[in-house]
Motif scaffolding. Structure first.
Motif, short mmCIF file in Angstrom:
data_model
loop_
_atom_site.label_atom_id
_atom_site.label_comp_id
_atom_site.label_asym_id
_atom_site.label_seq_id
_atom_site.Cartn_x
_atom_site.Cartn_y
_atom_site.Cartn_z
N VAL A 60 50.82 30.12 33.32
CA VAL A 60 51.00 30.76 32.03
C VAL A 60 50.66 32.23 32.18
CG1 VAL A 60 50.53 28.66 30.67
CG2 VAL A 60 48.65 30.17 31.27
N ALA A 61 50.95 32.99 31.15
CA ALA A 61 50.64 34.42 31.18
C ALA A 61 50.07 34.84 29.84
CB ALA A 61 51.88 35.23 31.50
N ASN A 62 49.08 35.71 29.90
CA ASN A 62 48.48 36.32 28.71
C ASN A 62 47.91 35.30 27.72
OD1 ASN A 62 49.19 38.87 29.72
ND2 ASN A 62 51.23 38.70 28.84
N SER A 63 47.44 34.18 28.21
CA SER A 63 46.81 33.20 27.34
C SER A 63 45.35 33.59 27.11
CB SER A 63 46.87 31.80 27.94
OG SER A 63 48.20 31.34 27.97
N THR A 64 44.94 33.59 25.86
CA THR A 64 43.57 33.94 25.49
C THR A 64 42.65 32.74 25.70
OG1 THR A 64 43.90 33.27 23.22
CG2 THR A 64 44.40 35.58 23.76
N ALA A 65 41.34 32.97 25.54
CA ALA A 65 40.37 31.89 25.68
C ALA A 65 40.66 30.77 24.69
CB ALA A 65 38.95 32.43 25.49
N SER A 66 40.91 31.11 23.44
CA SER A 66 41.17 30.07 22.44
C SER A 66 42.47 29.33 22.73
CB SER A 66 41.16 30.65 21.02
OG SER A 66 42.15 31.61 20.86
N MET A 67 43.46 30.02 23.27
CA MET A 67 44.72 29.35 23.62
C MET A 67 44.49 28.35 24.76
SD MET A 67 47.28 32.61 23.28
CE MET A 67 48.77 31.78 23.78
N LEU A 68 43.66 28.73 25.75
CA LEU A 68 43.37 27.79 26.83
C LEU A 68 42.59 26.58 26.31
CD1 LEU A 68 42.47 30.06 29.89
CD2 LEU A 68 44.57 28.77 29.49
N MET A 113 46.56 20.93 33.06
CA MET A 113 46.32 22.34 32.72
C MET A 113 47.05 23.23 33.72
SD MET A 113 44.51 22.74 30.01
CE MET A 113 43.82 24.40 30.11
N PRO A 114 47.40 24.44 33.29
CA PRO A 114 48.06 25.36 34.22
C PRO A 114 47.11 25.72 35.36
CG PRO A 114 47.49 26.47 32.17
CD PRO A 114 47.20 25.02 31.98
N SER A 115 47.68 26.01 36.49
CA SER A 115 46.89 26.42 37.65
C SER A 115 46.42 27.86 37.51
CB SER A 115 47.72 26.31 38.93
OG SER A 115 48.18 25.01 39.12
N VAL A 116 47.29 28.70 36.93
CA VAL A 116 47.05 30.14 36.90
C VAL A 116 47.37 30.70 35.52
CG1 VAL A 116 47.76 32.37 37.89
CG2 VAL A 116 47.64 30.35 39.36
N LEU A 175 47.17 37.80 33.62
CA LEU A 175 46.84 38.63 32.47
C LEU A 175 46.36 40.01 32.91
CD1 LEU A 175 43.29 37.88 31.26
CD2 LEU A 175 44.26 36.75 33.25
N GLU A 176 46.36 40.91 31.97
CA GLU A 176 45.77 42.22 32.19
C GLU A 176 44.26 42.05 32.32
OE1 GLU A 176 45.03 46.43 29.81
OE2 GLU A 176 46.42 44.97 28.98
N LEU A 177 43.69 42.61 33.38
CA LEU A 177 42.25 42.54 33.57
C LEU A 177 41.80 43.67 34.48
CD1 LEU A 177 40.08 39.61 33.39
CD2 LEU A 177 39.74 40.95 35.47
N HIS A 178 40.83 44.41 34.03
CA HIS A 178 40.27 45.54 34.77
C HIS A 178 38.95 45.91 34.12
CE1 HIS A 178 41.94 47.82 31.38
NE2 HIS A 178 43.10 47.22 31.65
N PRO A 179 38.17 46.82 34.70
CA PRO A 179 36.86 47.14 34.11
C PRO A 179 36.90 47.57 32.64
CG PRO A 179 36.95 47.98 36.34
CD PRO A 179 38.34 47.47 36.00
N ARG A 180 37.99 48.18 32.20
CA ARG A 180 38.06 48.62 30.80
C ARG A 180 38.53 47.51 29.86
NH1 ARG A 180 40.88 54.35 30.86
NH2 ARG A 180 40.17 54.34 28.73
N LEU A 226 42.43 32.80 37.22
CA LEU A 226 42.99 34.00 36.59
C LEU A 226 43.60 34.88 37.68
CD1 LEU A 226 40.24 34.92 33.98
CD2 LEU A 226 42.35 33.64 33.63
N MET A 227 44.72 35.53 37.32
CA MET A 227 45.39 36.47 38.20
C MET A 227 45.62 37.75 37.40
SD MET A 227 48.97 36.27 40.27
CE MET A 227 48.35 35.09 41.46
N ALA A 228 45.00 38.82 37.86
CA ALA A 228 45.02 40.08 37.12
C ALA A 228 46.19 40.97 37.49
CB ALA A 228 43.72 40.84 37.38
N TYR A 229 46.72 41.64 36.47
CA TYR A 229 47.65 42.74 36.72
C TYR A 229 47.09 43.96 36.00
CZ TYR A 229 49.62 41.77 32.04
OH TYR A 229 49.79 41.56 30.70
N GLY A 230 47.51 45.12 36.42
CA GLY A 230 47.04 46.36 35.79
C GLY A 230 45.65 46.78 36.24
#
Length: 179
Positions: free
Chosen positions: A1-9, A19-22, A25-30, A47-51
């Motif tokens: 899946v992509a861009n699923s929030t905590a509540s969506m999971l 459940m999805p394996s991955v 989503l956008e994830l970085h220090p900011r 989780l697999m981060a982009y950005g």
């Protein structure tokens, strides 16, 4: 899946037989999504981060620049390493040969960020996405909201089974979110 929030999971865990394996989503220090990282780990979703390396020009951050200078790495490498040390896979992209080498997995091996460095980078969290809007995702998907809370993340996961809000613990009756 992509861009699923905590509540969506959480909601997905109530009805999904697998459940999805991955979750990419956008994830970085900011925009570090600590709650989502906890929920994904609990549910066994990688989780697999982009950005991560280009989060609104992270290399201009004095915090990142100071750490990068001290450890002898580029600011982007520091951001990518922070992501990996949080147990999140990372998709690093570049158009230039120099940055492709700089962002390669081998350039991120053999060194670690210290606990203090990780804490300094964690403190940069603004809970502000630069590439997608998790609230818009929540609204589009719909669901049940806790009448006790004002945020969309406080969600009754499955109205039929819900005895209380998964986030705040309220046992007030849920309401259907507008889609």
């Amino acid at each position: 899946v992509a861009n699923s929030t905590a509540s969506m999971l959480f909601e997905m865990s109530e009805y999904a037989t697998t459940m999805p394996s991955v979750n990419q989503l956008e994830l970085h220090p900011r925009f570090s999504s600590p709650e989502l990282r906890r929920v994904a780990a609990k549910l066994g979703v990688q989780l697999m981060a982009y950005g991560s390396g280009n989060s609104a020009l992270i290399e201009k951050s004095p915090v990142v620049a100071e750490i990068a200078a001290r450890v002898g790495k580029s600011p982007v490498q520091v951001a990518l390493k922070w992501t990996l040390q949080h147990g999140v896979a990372v998709v690093a992209q570049s158009k230039t040969p120099t940055h492709i080498v700089e962002n390669s997995p081998s350039s991120l091996e053999g060194w670690e960020l210290s606990t203090d460095d990780m804490a300094a980078l964690d403190a940069m969290d603004e809970s502000y996405p630069y590439y997608w809007d998790p609230v818009a995702t929540e609204i589009t998907v719909g669901g049940w909201s806790c009448t006790n809370c004002t945020t969309l993340d406080c969600t009754y996961i499955n109205k039929a089974k819900a005895k209380k809000c998964e986030i705040c613990g309220s046992n007030k009756s849920p309401k259907k979110r507008k889609v």
